[in-house]
Write an enzyme that holds these catalytic residues in place. Structure first.
Site, PDB file in Angstrom:
ATOM      1  CB  CYS A  85      -0.917   0.082   1.314  1.00  0.00           C
ATOM      2  SG  CYS A  85      -2.397   1.185   1.140  1.00  0.00           S
ATOM      3  CG  HIS A 194      -3.287  -3.765   3.087  1.00  0.00           C
ATOM      4  ND1 HIS A 194      -2.379  -3.017   4.074  1.00  0.00           N
ATOM      5  CD2 HIS A 194      -3.917  -2.884   2.611  1.00  0.00           C
ATOM      6  CE1 HIS A 194      -2.540  -1.673   3.627  1.00  0.00           C
ATOM      7  NE2 HIS A 194      -3.250  -1.610   2.952  1.00  0.00           N
ATOM      8  CD  GLU A 196      -0.454  -5.711   5.774  1.00  0.00           C
ATOM      9  OE1 GLU A 196      -0.566  -6.124   4.707  1.00  0.00           O
ATOM     10  OE2 GLU A 196      -0.648  -4.400   6.038  1.00  0.00           O
TER      11      GLU A 196
END
Lengths: 223, 79
Positions: A85, A194, A196
């Protein structure tokens, strides 16, 4: 495996990135934007957020932070670097990855779980995925539209450097539905969604993102 | 000291959704006849006399603008 996770003023997702490293049996090493060394890490994650308040352009100021000079040097020597990002925006501003991220084509901030196809499973960060695998991970960004000139797009496509592509409706106007790309060497990867945030079904839509961090483990162990 | 103006504009081939939104709002507000709007950035720098044009160009190209998506111009103006 020791993985540096950078925190700039305005970074948001450093804690989740550190958690993802732990899920992949790695040791997260916090790095501060003012640091002048990388503390001997094996890889670096540039996480998401709004570094320096997105002033000037997203990533434009972070790119000049002291720690980024170390990251640029290490990346050019082959160290695995992942930009997520805002991290992708920073890597693009730092010229570690080509092109630029621009305001979403419909101007709205997009926050949703997004299907991606894995277009390249040979980078330092994607070897755990099957070719053309489809994964579901969160996308949350206002300036995620990938832009590059025709020559750059052709080079990315011809050299198989598009790593992830949006599946279904294009969420932000990215050229060629590009969600993530890699450099020529395959050690630097940037993506807008994302991974994560999707490492455990308890806290994310899936655990599809964990493969990126496990891929890194394989890369580091092999090196 | 001199004043230097740096204007940064999205390249013509790059989609400018903010400019488009402004253009689309104008007829709703009763302003007709505006066919297109492009939105950019305008910087005003107070510059010491010994800063040369090459340095100003470098500031614009490497920092104030992203040449991948933006064009820039530098001009000295009366303070």
């Amino acid at each position: 495996m020791r993985v540096g996770v950078i925190t700039f003023p305005g970074t948001l997702d450093d804690v989740d990135a550190q958690r993802a490293v732990r899920y992949a049996d790695g040791e997260p090493v916090p790095l501060w934007h003012g640091d002048h060394d990388l503390k001997g890490v094996d890889a670096v994650i540039v996480p998401g957020g709004f570094s320096y308040g997105d002033y000037l352009r997203c990533g434009a100021i972070a790119r000049f932070a002291p720690v980024m000079q170390e990251v640029i040097e290490a990346a050019n020597k082959g160290m695995p670097v992942l930009g997520i990002c805002n991290g992708f925006q920073i890597l693009a501003e730092a010229h570690l990855l080509p092109g630029a991220l621009t305001r979403n084509h419909k101007l709205h901030f997009v926050c949703r779980d997004q299907w991606l196809s894995v277009e390249n499973n040979t980078t330092a960060w994607t070897t755990r995925y099957d070719a053309k695998a489809e994964i579901l991970i969160p996308l949350k960004s206002g300036e995620g539209g990938y832009q590059a000139d025709e020559d750059t797009l052709k080079e990315l496509e011809d050299d198989n450097r598009v790593v992830f592509r949006y599946v279904g409706e294009n969420p932000n106007g990215s050229r060629n539905n590009i969600a993530g790309i890699t450099n020529a060497r395959g050690n630097v990867v940037g993506l807008m969604p994302h991974p994560e945030h999707a490492i455990d079904a308890l806290t994310g839509p899936t655990d599809d993102g964990l493969g990126m961090f496990l891929s890194l483990l394989d890369t580091v162990v092999k090196a | 000291m001199a004043r230097v103006v740096v204007d940064v504009m999205p390249k013509p081939e790059i989609l400018d959704p903010q400019g488009q939104a402004v253009a689309n709002a104008l007829p709703r507000l009763g302003f007709d006849g505006i066919t297109a709007v492009r939105q950019g950035k305008h910087f005003e720098l107070e510059v010491a006399d010994d800063v040369d044009d090459a340095t100003l160009a470098k500031i614009a190209e490497t920092f104030l603008a992203n040449p991948v998506i933006e064009d820039w111009t530098v001009r000295r103006v009366e303070a």
